[in-house]
Write a protein that holds these residues in place. Structure first.
Motif, mmCIF file in Angstrom:
data_model
loop_
_atom_site.group_PDB
_atom_site.id
_atom_site.type_symbol
_atom_site.label_atom_id
_atom_site.label_comp_id
_atom_site.label_asym_id
_atom_site.label_seq_id
_atom_site.Cartn_x
_atom_site.Cartn_y
_atom_site.Cartn_z
ATOM 1 N N ALA A 106 -42.009 -18.759 -5.925
ATOM 2 C CA ALA A 106 -42.453 -20.117 -5.687
ATOM 3 C C ALA A 106 -41.361 -21.114 -6.011
ATOM 4 N N TYR A 107 -41.457 -22.256 -5.361
ATOM 5 C CA TYR A 107 -40.582 -23.376 -5.665
ATOM 6 C C TYR A 107 -41.464 -24.548 -6.044
ATOM 7 N N THR A 108 -41.149 -25.214 -7.122
ATOM 8 C CA THR A 108 -41.854 -26.414 -7.521
ATOM 9 C C THR A 108 -40.821 -27.510 -7.725
ATOM 10 N N PRO A 109 -41.001 -28.676 -7.078
ATOM 11 C CA PRO A 109 -40.034 -29.767 -7.260
ATOM 12 C C PRO A 109 -39.844 -30.083 -8.737
ATOM 13 N N GLY A 110 -38.635 -30.484 -9.080
ATOM 14 C CA GLY A 110 -38.323 -30.779 -10.465
ATOM 15 C C GLY A 110 -37.661 -29.611 -11.168
ATOM 16 N N ARG A 111 -37.785 -28.451 -10.611
ATOM 17 C CA ARG A 111 -37.115 -27.284 -11.183
ATOM 18 C C ARG A 111 -35.831 -27.060 -10.402
ATOM 19 N N THR A 112 -34.799 -26.687 -11.074
ATOM 20 C CA THR A 112 -33.509 -26.554 -10.419
ATOM 21 C C THR A 112 -33.251 -25.155 -9.891
ATOM 22 N N ARG A 113 -34.098 -24.213 -10.196
ATOM 23 C CA ARG A 113 -33.881 -22.832 -9.767
ATOM 24 C C ARG A 113 -35.149 -22.277 -9.172
ATOM 25 N N ARG A 158 -33.340 -24.396 8.560
ATOM 26 C CA ARG A 158 -33.636 -25.519 7.676
ATOM 27 C C ARG A 158 -35.086 -25.544 7.184
ATOM 28 N N GLY A 159 -35.887 -24.578 7.595
ATOM 29 C CA GLY A 159 -37.306 -24.581 7.260
ATOM 30 C C GLY A 159 -37.600 -24.579 5.773
ATOM 31 N N MET A 160 -36.879 -23.787 5.005
ATOM 32 C CA MET A 160 -37.140 -23.714 3.571
ATOM 33 C C MET A 160 -36.718 -25.012 2.885
ATOM 34 N N TYR A 161 -35.706 -25.691 3.413
ATOM 35 C CA TYR A 161 -35.313 -26.988 2.872
ATOM 36 C C TYR A 161 -36.408 -28.022 3.127
ATOM 37 N N LEU A 162 -37.053 -27.939 4.294
ATOM 38 C CA LEU A 162 -38.185 -28.824 4.572
ATOM 39 C C LEU A 162 -39.339 -28.536 3.618
ATOM 40 N N GLN A 210 -39.134 -27.408 0.574
ATOM 41 C CA GLN A 210 -38.752 -27.976 -0.718
ATOM 42 C C GLN A 210 -38.954 -29.483 -0.736
ATOM 43 N N ALA A 211 -38.556 -30.148 0.333
ATOM 44 C CA ALA A 211 -38.561 -31.604 0.363
ATOM 45 C C ALA A 211 -39.955 -32.197 0.545
ATOM 46 N N LEU A 212 -40.820 -31.541 1.319
ATOM 47 C CA LEU A 212 -42.065 -32.172 1.736
ATOM 48 C C LEU A 212 -43.333 -31.637 1.075
ATOM 49 N N SER A 213 -43.278 -30.455 0.481
ATOM 50 C CA SER A 213 -44.494 -29.905 -0.130
ATOM 51 C C SER A 213 -44.491 -30.157 -1.630
ATOM 52 N N THR A 214 -45.673 -30.090 -2.215
ATOM 53 C CA THR A 214 -45.810 -30.167 -3.661
ATOM 54 C C THR A 214 -45.271 -28.888 -4.288
#
Length: 163
Positions: free
Chosen positions: A4-11, A118-122, A124-128
């Protein structure tokens, strides 16, 4: 194991969690079977837009549609079919796409002239938050978006749209 990726985390991090819907949960639900045909992605976007409108979530429709396009396009390109589910509970919209390909999504290095990747970058940028977890038959890729209804939703019971 869920990646999982959660914004605010750097890794990127791994956590053990599988999202399961309790049998008697009161939130709104919709699901569709997706087949790898040229019309699947645009048709799925239209279905999602209609469902979000029914639920009073039109303000978030553009972002959700874009993220749905990404996960459904990848499922159609890399598997033999998929099932997509939407769930709205407690101000969070969750989209899950289960497909038959066991390979997890991966973030690629993208160069200026590249047409894809670029899908995974989207995500990261747009989802919670977003992530994936393996299944014995493939994997699930999911994302969540914070959503608050503008008005009372048109549907309050569990729904299933089989258009």
């Amino acid at each position: 194991m869920t990646t999982a990726y959660t914004p605010g985390r750097t890794r990127w991090h791994a956590r053990t969690a599988v999202h399961l819907w309790p049998a008697r949960q009161t939130g709104r639900r919709a699901s569709w079977v997706l087949v790898p045909e040229p019309t699947t992605v645009p048709q799925t976007r239209r279905r999602v837009r209609r469902k979000l409108s029914d639920w009073g979530l039109s303000a978030q429709a553009e972002v959700v549609e874009l993220l749905v396009s990404e996960v459904v396009t990848n499922a159609m390109r890399h598997s033999w079919g998929a099932v997509m589910s939407l769930a709205m509970d407690d101000g969070t919209l969750r989209c899950e796409v289960q497909d038959t390909n066991p390979a997890p999504p991966r973030v690629r290095e993208v160069h200026e002239g590249d047409e894809g990747g670029r899908g995974m970058y989207l995500m990261q940028a747009l989802s919670t938050s977003w992530g994936s977890h393996p299944l014995s038959t493939g994997k699930v890729v999911w994302f969540e978006v914070a959503c608050e209804p503008e008005t009372a939703p048109a549907e309050t019971e569990e729904s299933r749209d089989d258009e």
